[in-house]
Design a protein around this motif. Structure first.
Motif, mmCIF file in Angstrom:
data_model
loop_
_atom_site.group_PDB
_atom_site.id
_atom_site.type_symbol
_atom_site.label_atom_id
_atom_site.label_comp_id
_atom_site.label_asym_id
_atom_site.label_seq_id
_atom_site.Cartn_x
_atom_site.Cartn_y
_atom_site.Cartn_z
ATOM 1 N N ARG A 146 53.026 40.339 44.671
ATOM 2 C CA ARG A 146 51.440 40.500 44.722
ATOM 3 C C ARG A 146 50.926 39.538 43.690
ATOM 4 N N ALA A 147 51.539 39.093 42.719
ATOM 5 C CA ALA A 147 51.050 38.210 41.657
ATOM 6 C C ALA A 147 50.769 36.813 42.333
ATOM 7 N N GLU A 148 51.739 36.469 43.159
ATOM 8 C CA GLU A 148 51.796 35.219 43.616
ATOM 9 C C GLU A 148 50.432 35.164 44.719
ATOM 10 N N HIS A 149 50.389 36.294 45.399
ATOM 11 C CA HIS A 149 49.184 36.165 46.328
ATOM 12 C C HIS A 149 48.045 36.406 45.820
ATOM 13 N N ALA A 150 47.988 36.899 44.649
ATOM 14 C CA ALA A 150 46.510 36.969 43.940
ATOM 15 C C ALA A 150 46.257 35.570 43.434
ATOM 16 N N ILE A 151 47.228 34.916 42.821
ATOM 17 C CA ILE A 151 46.875 33.590 42.216
ATOM 18 C C ILE A 151 46.610 32.542 43.334
ATOM 19 N N GLU A 152 47.241 32.710 44.599
ATOM 20 C CA GLU A 152 46.826 31.766 45.570
ATOM 21 C C GLU A 152 45.520 32.175 46.195
#
Length: 499
Positions: free
Chosen positions: A136-142
């Motif tokens: 989820r964090a990776e998705h938000a950052i992207e």
């Protein structure tokens, strides 16, 4: 590859965070559908799918399945009780498959990804563990990085909306005082903190993504601020130089200012703000916060019709509103804006700070800008000296006070008149002020003891006693008309500047 968990996740969240796989709904309503696990099964094995799971169909060949094969796969998935069927690649559903899916309350998704990659991604989300949080964090950052790269007009709003959607939690900037630029969640413009990035609730994914999102947002805001306010902030230096330069340099500086885009030919009204803490008069606003206040003021006037400039002089702030000569309510509109700014400034620096405001009258040209700034500065400094912190002092548009302030703007005039009263100043601040008020009452009534006594609420004999002592101290003859004129002007100017 069955994975289950008691901590359920909704299909809408999976679709939203699987954006990079071009996950899309082919048929069915994903709202409210809970996914209990994820599986990868061949088309022929879909009947063995686990109830409530998201099942990803694997194909025996690289060729897309035919319509009848998909129809059979849909029937088998429905019979198993699975919640979602995912078909990878370029797949088109027939009307028969759509009808079957609707009757069986089955959601069918399409995705452009290798089944194993998509399965691992969904598994992380469904498990809700460290891997899910990281995903989820990776998705938000992207998502936030893409939004920042887009360079939209209101980058702050766009980035916060994208971050909130990607993390499924409201993310916003809390503009509280005391934030350091080095804090992990600080949102800054340059090195000036404007607040901290906060979320409505904390979870591992939010904790991982928040510092990175704050950093991306800070860089985006810095770039936006430079693009929008860079020319205005550079002209602010010219304004300060123009206000305090020697008179002989005004014409040259006015030409430089005009070349830089500063409309010196317009009418200008200046607000001078002095920030102070009532219990600690010597305390000054840190330079970083002064810069933050400048930015906040520029943001406040960005969409207004008037031409605005904001400049810092030491820890004071000058706000300049420029309009065509004769514009109605020029000073009043300046006051409205500055009062709104003071309300918002308290959020940045804290409610313990007061902002004492002096407002200058509208004046035209480069000399008028200096005149209005002088009026505003004297009004603000007088209020601070008189203990009226947080007050709003307005210079009258017409009247004697304006004339006196104009006269006071000349350093030579101030020096000459201060020299006249210097013997009284030697008596000490309190006795000097009493003497100046007594002398002004006496001179303004054409040396009438009785009328001066009425003004001062004293007995005429007391006024006479004071005047004789003042005359001796000054060593001047008060019956001389020229002496009376000079002394009355000095007294009025002294009281106006201190008031």
């Amino acid at each position: 590859m069955e994975q289950t968990t008691s901590d359920r996740v909704e299909l809408g969240e999976i679709i939203e965070q699987a954006e990079r796989f071009r996950t899309r709904v082919l048929t069915g309503d994903p709202d409210g559908v809970e996914v209990l696990g994820v599986e990868m099964l061949a088309l022929d094995d879909l009947a063995r799918a686990t109830r409530g799971s998201l099942v990803i169909a694997t194909l025996p060949t690289a060729e897309a399945p035919r319509a009848y094969q998909i129809d059979i796969a849909v029937r088998r998935t429905i019979s198993s009780g699975a919640a979602v069927l995912v078909l990878t690649g370029d797949v088109t559903l027939s009307e028969t498959s759509r009808t079957l899916a609707r009757r069986g309350a089955l959601v069918i998704l399409g995705a452009d990804a290798a089944p194993s990659e998509l399965a691992v991604f969904v598994d992380r989300l469904v498990r809700r563990g460290a891997a899910g949080a990281l995903s989820r964090a990776e998705h938000a950052i992207e998502a936030v990085s893409r939004a920042a790269d887009a360079g939209t007009d209101d980058i702050r709003t766009v980035v916060l909306e994208v971050a909130s959607a990607a993390l499924s939690v409201d993310v916003h900037i809390d503009e509280v005082p005391g934030v350091r630029w080095s804090d992990a969640d600080a949102v800054c413009i340059g090195e000036v903190p404007i607040g901290r990035l906060v979320a409505a609730r904390d979870d591992p994914a939010v904790s991982i993504a928040r510092p990175v999102i704050a950093s991306v947002l800070s860089r985006a805001l810095s770039r936006e601020t430079q693009d929008r306010f860079g020319p205005v902030r550079s002209r602010a230096d010219l304004i300060v130089e123009l206000l305090f330069a020697e008179s002989s340099r005004i014409d040259g500086l006015a030409v430089d200012a005009a070349r830089a885009g500063l409309p010196v030919q317009l009418s200008h009204s200046v607000a001078w703000l002095i920030p102070r803490v009532p219990d600690d008069r010597e305390r000054r606003v840190p330079p970083s916060l002064v810069a933050a206040l400048e930015v906040r003021a520029l943001q406040l006037v960005d969409d207004r019709d008037e031409t605005w400039h904001v400049a810092a002089f030491h820890d004071d702030l000058l706000i300049v509103a420029s309009e065509e000569l004769g514009a109605a309510d020029h000073q009043r509109r300046l006051r409205d804006v500055v009062e709104r700014f003071v309300e918002q400034a308290a959020v940045l620096v804290g409610t313990e700070w007061t902002f004492t405001m002096g407002l200058g009258t509208p004046q035209s040209g480069a000399g008028g800008l200096r005149q209005s700034a002088t009026e505003a500065r004297i009004a603000a400094e007088s209020a601070v000296a008189g203990g009226r912190l947080g007050a709003v002092e307005v210079t009258d548009v017409t009247g004697l006070r304006r004339v006196l302030l104009d006269f006071y703007a000349s350093p030579l005039s101030r020096t000459l008149l201060d020299d006249v009263l210097a013997p009284l100043d030697a008596l000490g601040p309190e006795r000097a002020e009493t003497s100046v008020r007594t002398l002004l009452a006496y001179l303004s009534t054409r040396n009438s003891l009785a009328r001066a006594a009425e003004i001062l609420t004293l007995h005429p004999n007391a006024v006479n006693y004071r005047i004789r002592r003042i005359e001796q101290t000054l060593e001047l003859e008060l019956d001389d008309p020229d002496v009376r004129f000079a002394l009355e002007l000095a007294c009025r100017l002294r009281l106006v500047s201190s008031r």
